[in-house]
Design an enzyme around this catalytic site. Sequence first.
Site, mmCIF file in Angstrom:
data_model
loop_
_atom_site.group_PDB
_atom_site.id
_atom_site.type_symbol
_atom_site.label_atom_id
_atom_site.label_comp_id
_atom_site.label_asym_id
_atom_site.label_seq_id
_atom_site.Cartn_x
_atom_site.Cartn_y
_atom_site.Cartn_z
ATOM 1 N N HIS A 248 36.156 83.000 113.727
ATOM 2 C CA HIS A 248 36.999 82.013 114.397
ATOM 3 C C HIS A 248 38.354 81.966 113.692
ATOM 4 C CE1 HIS A 248 38.335 78.316 116.254
ATOM 5 N NE2 HIS A 248 38.567 77.827 115.051
ATOM 6 N N ASP A 250 41.826 80.176 113.789
ATOM 7 C CA ASP A 250 42.684 79.135 114.345
ATOM 8 C C ASP A 250 44.046 79.750 114.642
ATOM 9 O OD1 ASP A 250 41.125 76.761 114.485
ATOM 10 O OD2 ASP A 250 41.179 76.619 112.311
ATOM 11 N N ASP A 360 35.270 74.770 117.932
ATOM 12 C CA ASP A 360 35.969 73.960 116.938
ATOM 13 C C ASP A 360 36.813 72.854 117.558
ATOM 14 O OD1 ASP A 360 36.825 73.287 114.327
ATOM 15 O OD2 ASP A 360 38.593 74.549 114.514
ATOM 16 N N HIS A 560 43.789 73.999 120.011
ATOM 17 C CA HIS A 560 43.207 72.734 119.572
ATOM 18 C C HIS A 560 43.683 72.229 118.214
ATOM 19 C CE1 HIS A 560 40.230 75.801 118.090
ATOM 20 N NE2 HIS A 560 40.363 75.079 116.997
#
Length: 577
Positions: A248, A250, A360, A560
């Site tokens: 993952h 970001d 997330d 996000h």
Amino acid sequence: MQKHPEITRARLLSFVAQAKLLERMYPEKAPVELMVHAAPDRITHHEALRGRYRPAKLGQRFGPKWATHWFKIDLHIPKAWRDQEVHLRWDCSSEACVWHDGVPMQGLTGTDWSSNLGRPVRSEYQVTPKARGGEHITLYIEAACNALVSSEGKDEFLGVLRLAEIARLDRRAWDLHWDVVVLTEIATTLPANSPRGAQAMFAANAMLNAIDLDDPSTWTRARAIAAKYLSLRNGGGQHRISAVGHAHIDTAWLWPLAETRRKCYRTFSTALRYMRAYPEYRFVCSQAQQYAWIERDHPKLFSEIQKRVKEGRFIPVGGTWVEPDCNIPSGESLIRQFLHGREYFQRVFGHNCQEFWNPDVFGYSGQMPQILRGVGISYFLTQKLGQNQLNPPRHHTFWWQGIDGSQVLVHFPPADTYLGNCTVAQLQFNVQNYKDLDRSNRSLYLFGYGDGGGGPTMEMLERLRRCKNVDGLPTIQMQGPREFFPALQKGSRALSTHVGEIYFENHRGTYTSQARTKFLHRRAEEALHDVECLAALSDDGKTPSELDQVWQTLLLNEFHDILPGCSITQVHERSEE
């Protein structure tokens, strides 16, 4: 786990054996010639070749934070290392990437003081699996003076060159080391009064007693003991884990978008490189925006990704442009996330995602099931809900019903992390924590360094290779969501249904932080609505193609950690622009 005096002894003996085997893994080492160029910014490899290089040495510190330094590494493999596996060992206490012939080859993340208490994350790069002896090879290493996630309060540790050498790998010591690690973990994780726990303790002690580090012939006997224990298979009723590599990333958070682009090629090149050594390896990655960056900036790397996608080993997931916030954007924006994401995946990979992948994110509005079914998605994966302050989720597998009655199957991986480390203890916790064992015997396990990227390590892959089908442990298979979700749905029964919003009881303030960004985002949504409406009423009724790029900019800023307002200043200044 029941206390047992042999457990402490096994741990102590294993710790000593592991430390000595780590030393024996690289019995011969040789220095490298080092030169460094302090780059003015995040420059390309082509620009780095024209840099002004000066000598560098071990112990030297390079900075400041967010700076970039390019190292030129000249390797001279000794003639005596003919037919041997040779590694470059590197640790500059920062994120780094090995380049060869203009292509990013693999990430090298050295000592990460923010999250690993001083332990290198990834410090080995295989120069050659079988040396000719006497080769001269030049590599470049792009070093970014930042950590995987955050170095706040530990900046003094960043950018220190702690390790730079080539070494001959003794693959026998490597294999024995991971046998010792896994067998000891099983012995100290399973109950001491269980059959398999007691057998593991006996086998671990026998193995440790058989090892003479100065006599490699004993290593074969020790490995045979481990192999005998690990060869006993599970029964049909054992819990089944679908394990898949994950990183993952970001798209922005504690670093700007420009650094995320480098995190992507460091992470993706590493995954591709490990696939050559581990044919069973499966790696998933979401967010079409990140693939689009690679396609534009690194066409050779992207071509290899396309090849692995066809093989089903590098797996695009999620079907969205980024992993978006699911509370603040309008319904139209959320639909466009899938429109642009799914169109991109279909165009460049011929791949349609069947799942929404958003582990997330800080809660999900009640309209999401309707949107998902409307764009052809039946499954949903999330993870963040495990951090709820008062009401943890009552189920890990359940049906989610939206405000219009639409339903999707939700899975919330019971390891309570999308950053799995593949230890036996965590694999066991994955099963013990599963709140739907009575309704389902399947779960998904995501492993690898994430948030700041990096992905799985060879250590994780070695652990899973040994644990895949061992009596007493869950059955583990490398498997992506396309195989997992239909099997989960078929094999589950009497699942509960959650109706309406999925509320996240943490990360407060996401509706109010960076209010100007939110205001401008809404204005942009309204403007796009108006221009598309006017285009539809025009003589030809066509929407200008330039709007695709405008939409993609808006969708990128719905990530996000951008739109909710929880990133660093650089990120929010750029998003306002």
